[in-house]
Design a protein around this motif. Structure first.
Motif, PDB file in Angstrom:
ATOM      1  N   PRO A 213       1.222  -1.310  -0.036  1.00 36.77           N
ATOM      2  CA  PRO A 213      -0.194   0.105   0.084  1.00 36.77           C
ATOM      3  C   PRO A 213       0.873   1.616  -0.120  1.00 36.77           C
ATOM      4  CG  PRO A 213      -0.678  -1.702   1.719  1.00 36.77           C
ATOM      5  CD  PRO A 213       0.575  -2.021   1.418  1.00 36.77           C
ATOM      6  N   GLU A 214       2.031   1.381   0.780  1.00 33.99           N
ATOM      7  CA  GLU A 214       2.940   2.892   0.684  1.00 33.99           C
ATOM      8  C   GLU A 214       4.363   1.833   1.205  1.00 33.99           C
ATOM      9  OE1 GLU A 214       3.023   4.267   4.665  1.00 33.99           O
ATOM     10  OE2 GLU A 214       0.531   4.236   4.044  1.00 33.99           O
ATOM     11  N   ARG A 215       5.091   2.666   0.282  1.00 34.72           N
ATOM     12  CA  ARG A 215       6.603   2.280   0.818  1.00 34.72           C
ATOM     13  C   ARG A 215       6.987   2.460   2.128  1.00 34.72           C
ATOM     14  NH1 ARG A 215       9.082   5.478  -3.923  1.00 34.72           N
ATOM     15  NH2 ARG A 215       8.968   3.167  -6.000  1.00 34.72           N
ATOM     16  N   VAL A 216       7.968   1.515   2.580  1.00 37.98           N
ATOM     17  CA  VAL A 216       8.300   1.205   4.125  1.00 37.98           C
ATOM     18  C   VAL A 216       9.983   2.453   4.098  1.00 37.98           C
ATOM     19  CG1 VAL A 216       7.137  -0.823   4.192  1.00 37.98           C
ATOM     20  CG2 VAL A 216       9.176  -0.591   3.784  1.00 37.98           C
ATOM     21  N   ASP A 217       9.717   1.943   5.983  1.00 40.42           N
ATOM     22  CA  ASP A 217      10.832   2.745   6.357  1.00 40.42           C
ATOM     23  C   ASP A 217      12.381   1.463   6.288  1.00 40.42           C
ATOM     24  OD1 ASP A 217       9.742   5.550   7.046  1.00 40.42           O
ATOM     25  OD2 ASP A 217       8.198   4.122   8.086  1.00 40.42           O
ATOM     26  N   ALA A 218      12.292   0.833   7.042  1.00 36.01           N
ATOM     27  CA  ALA A 218      13.446  -0.753   6.464  1.00 36.01           C
ATOM     28  C   ALA A 218      12.557  -1.751   6.114  1.00 36.01           C
ATOM     29  CB  ALA A 218      13.532  -0.692   7.947  1.00 36.01           C
ATOM     30  N   VAL A 219      12.719  -3.228   5.444  1.00 35.82           N
ATOM     31  CA  VAL A 219      13.151  -4.134   5.589  1.00 35.82           C
ATOM     32  C   VAL A 219      13.861  -4.820   6.016  1.00 35.82           C
ATOM     33  CG1 VAL A 219      12.837  -5.551   3.664  1.00 35.82           C
ATOM     34  CG2 VAL A 219      12.496  -3.134   2.669  1.00 35.82           C
ATOM     35  N   MET A 220      13.422  -5.928   6.567  1.00 37.10           N
ATOM     36  CA  MET A 220      14.216  -6.992   7.005  1.00 37.10           C
ATOM     37  C   MET A 220      14.781  -8.123   5.935  1.00 37.10           C
ATOM     38  SD  MET A 220      14.967  -5.295   9.855  1.00 37.10           S
ATOM     39  CE  MET A 220      14.625  -4.011   9.833  1.00 37.10           C
ATOM     40  N   GLU A 221      15.482  -8.569   5.847  1.00 36.98           N
ATOM     41  CA  GLU A 221      16.068  -9.556   4.728  1.00 36.98           C
ATOM     42  C   GLU A 221      16.969 -10.891   6.141  1.00 36.98           C
ATOM     43  OE1 GLU A 221      15.629 -10.738   1.882  1.00 36.98           O
ATOM     44  OE2 GLU A 221      15.123  -9.602   0.846  1.00 36.98           O
ATOM     45  N   THR A 222      15.943 -11.860   5.015  1.00 33.50           N
ATOM     46  CA  THR A 222      17.106 -13.324   5.515  1.00 33.50           C
ATOM     47  C   THR A 222      16.961 -14.129   4.167  1.00 33.50           C
ATOM     48  OG1 THR A 222      14.835 -14.098   6.830  1.00 33.50           O
ATOM     49  CG2 THR A 222      16.960 -13.054   8.265  1.00 33.50           C
ATOM     50  N   VAL A 223      16.036 -13.522   3.696  1.00 36.61           N
ATOM     51  CA  VAL A 223      15.472 -14.685   2.047  1.00 36.61           C
ATOM     52  C   VAL A 223      16.519 -14.586   1.210  1.00 36.61           C
ATOM     53  CG1 VAL A 223      13.750 -15.499   0.698  1.00 36.61           C
ATOM     54  CG2 VAL A 223      13.075 -14.256   2.390  1.00 36.61           C
ATOM     55  N   GLY A 224      17.248 -13.308   0.912  1.00 34.97           N
ATOM     56  CA  GLY A 224      18.004 -13.025  -0.022  1.00 34.97           C
ATOM     57  C   GLY A 224      17.137 -13.248  -1.627  1.00 34.97           C
ATOM     58  N   ALA A 225      17.817 -13.660  -1.930  1.00 29.37           N
ATOM     59  CA  ALA A 225      17.807 -13.115  -3.531  1.00 29.37           C
ATOM     60  C   ALA A 225      15.689 -13.684  -4.090  1.00 29.37           C
ATOM     61  CB  ALA A 225      18.722 -14.544  -4.684  1.00 29.37           C
ATOM     62  N   ALA A 226      15.626 -14.207  -3.978  1.00 24.36           N
ATOM     63  CA  ALA A 226      14.270 -14.630  -3.715  1.00 24.36           C
ATOM     64  C   ALA A 226      13.270 -12.772  -3.667  1.00 24.36           C
ATOM     65  CB  ALA A 226      13.359 -15.892  -3.478  1.00 24.36           C
ATOM     66  N   THR A 227      13.417 -12.339  -2.451  1.00 27.89           N
ATOM     67  CA  THR A 227      12.602 -11.551  -2.278  1.00 27.89           C
ATOM     68  C   THR A 227      13.791 -10.061  -2.451  1.00 27.89           C
ATOM     69  OG1 THR A 227      13.496 -11.474   0.193  1.00 27.89           O
ATOM     70  CG2 THR A 227      11.063 -12.244  -0.564  1.00 27.89           C
ATOM     71  N   ARG A 233      12.279  -2.033  -4.004  1.00 28.01           N
ATOM     72  CA  ARG A 233      11.052  -1.707  -4.446  1.00 28.01           C
ATOM     73  C   ARG A 233      10.900  -1.152  -3.151  1.00 28.01           C
ATOM     74  NH1 ARG A 233       7.988  -4.742  -6.924  1.00 28.01           N
ATOM     75  NH2 ARG A 233       8.809  -6.250  -8.050  1.00 28.01           N
ATOM     76  N   ALA A 234      10.474  -1.457  -2.103  1.00 23.31           N
ATOM     77  CA  ALA A 234       9.342  -1.580  -0.894  1.00 23.31           C
ATOM     78  C   ALA A 234       9.925   0.267  -0.197  1.00 23.31           C
ATOM     79  CB  ALA A 234      10.074  -2.981  -0.216  1.00 23.31           C
ATOM     80  N   LEU A 235      11.148   0.387  -0.285  1.00 15.99           N
ATOM     81  CA  LEU A 235      11.667   1.253   0.754  1.00 15.99           C
ATOM     82  C   LEU A 235      11.338   2.398   0.273  1.00 15.99           C
ATOM     83  CD1 LEU A 235      15.357   0.202   1.300  1.00 15.99           C
ATOM     84  CD2 LEU A 235      13.675   0.293   2.821  1.00 15.99           C
ATOM     85  N   LYS A 236      11.053   3.320   1.246  1.00 18.23           N
ATOM     86  CA  LYS A 236      11.437   4.882   1.045  1.00 18.23           C
ATOM     87  C   LYS A 236      12.229   5.576   0.520  1.00 18.23           C
ATOM     88  CE  LYS A 236       7.451   5.987   4.508  1.00 18.23           C
ATOM     89  NZ  LYS A 236       7.714   6.379   5.863  1.00 18.23           N
TER      90      LYS A 236
END
Ligand SMILES: NC(=O)c1ccc[n+]([C@@H]2O[C@H](COP(=O)([O-])OP(=O)(O)OC[C@H]3O[C@@H](n4cnc5c(N)ncnc54)[C@H](OP(=O)(O)O)[C@@H]3O)[C@@H](O)[C@H]2O)c1
Length: 323
Positions: A213-227, A233-236
């Motif tokens: 719905p809108e961009r986010v302040d931070a993304v927590m990644e543990t998945v890697g290439a797939a995400t 694209r999700a980050l503000k």
């Protein structure tokens, strides 16, 4: 003593090298002590070891396991911090010691009846946390704690996206982020895990890769290439991605134009210090947040537990119990 080992490395079929059986009692160097293990949780790290990531064949057989809760030599209930490192060599942070290792990389791990650890790696287990719950904290939960509260720059009220709902680190991120006052969004490939994540505290759950719905302040990644592309694209503008794992692959396209044009930050994070583990334990005590446990298995039934982890159909932590 009974222990679970990596006996040989097989990158394609990690469980082929899994060993269950008797091993010699741990050797205890000066300044170290022995813990009688009551519970130890599985981590994706154990599968990486069986695949030969972070270990070489000359160190095999190696007892697996990065974290545990149990009884010390004086009969006290303790939580085991799994980072073997010298804070002084890391500028006050043992995770930054160039010679840092995790239990099961250089020294035998925790999937055993007993494990030797440096005395400073023991923390008191509060009575309000069971051995099973406490055994979830030192790896996945500590990693999530440092990502969110030390490395992310997030402030209460900010929006955080957690990629991959079901994993051990991801479930910890959701619970800690909710209790920490963030708006928590999560993605998963699986509808049931999306529903579980909302029950576990996420404000909303989306299909992996879905438009938000809108961009986010931070993304927590543990998945890697797939995400990764979705995370970028999700980050503000000015947003930050904190990455502590790459389960699905470590080399996605970097999307450098987006990184500089939107002034994004890419921040690595690994495990946490003893002090952060102490604060995580206190956080669980004061907020009432408890690790989400997918399943518990007797140490002697470890093969079934590993099969469950390898299949990826988990929600929360898989814990082995002993004694
Ligand atoms: N740096 C550190 O200190 C540290 C500490 C702990 C863990 N880690 C790393 O962090 C990662 C996660 O660890 P974990 O123990 O939480 O592992 P896990 O329990 O096996 O979690 C993996 C999760 O990744 C998600 N995923 C999404 N797309 C995927 C895909 N294409 N292939 C595989 N998985 C996919 C899955 O979520 P959905 O099915 O819900 O989409 C799954 O639940 C591992 O790579 C681990 O090595 C690093």
């Amino acid at each position: 003593m009974f222990a679970i080992t990596a006996d040989r490395i097989d990158p394609d079929d990690p469980l082929a090298g899994l060993g269950l059986g008797d091993r010699p009692e741990p050797q205890v160097p000066d300044g170290w002590t022995t813990v009688q293990v009551r519970a130890a949780s599985l981590n994706h790290h154990d599968l990486w070891t069986l695949r030969g990531v972070g270990i070489t064949a000359d160190r095999l057989p190696m007892i697996l396991g990065c974290d545990a809760a149990g009884m010390d030599e004086e009969g006290r209930e303790v939580v085991v911090h799994g980072v073997i490192g010298d804070p002084a060599a890391g500028g006050g942070d043992e995770t930054l010691d160039p010679r840092r290792s995790l239990l099961s990389e250089v020294h035998p791990g925790t999937l055993a009846e007993r494990v030797a650890v440096p005395r400073r790696n023991l923390l008191p287990k509060p009575a309000g946390l069971s051995f099973v719950e406490a055994a979830c904290l030192p790896t996945a939960w500590l990693t999530a704690y440092r990502m969110l509260f030390t490395r992310s720059g997030l402030r209460p009220g900010d929006t955080v996206l957690v990629q991959g709902a079901g994993g051990g680190v991801a479930t910890a991120l959701v619970a800690l982020a909710r209790a920490g006052g963030f708006r928590v969004w999560v993605t998963s490939r699986d509808e049931a895990r999306r529903a579980h994540a909302v029950e576990a505290g996420a404000h909303a759950a989306f299909e992996s890769g879905a438009r938000l719905p809108e961009r986010v302040d931070a993304v927590m990644e543990t998945v890697g290439a797939a995400t990764w592309e979705h995370s970028m694209r999700a980050l503000k503008p000015g947003g930050r991605v904190v990455i502590s794992g790459a389960t699905s692959g470590a080399n996605p396209p970097a999307d450098l134009n987006r990184v500089f044009f939107l002034q994004l930050s890419v921040v690595g994070s690994t495990m946490g210090t003893r002090d952060e583990l102490s604060r995580l334990i206190a956080f669980c005590e004061t907020t009432g947040v408890r690790p989400l446990v997918d399943s518990t298995h007797d140490l002697r039934d470890a093969r079934a537990a590993f099969e469950r982890l390898a299949a990826g159909d988990v929600f929360g932590k898989i814990v082995l119990t002993a004694g």
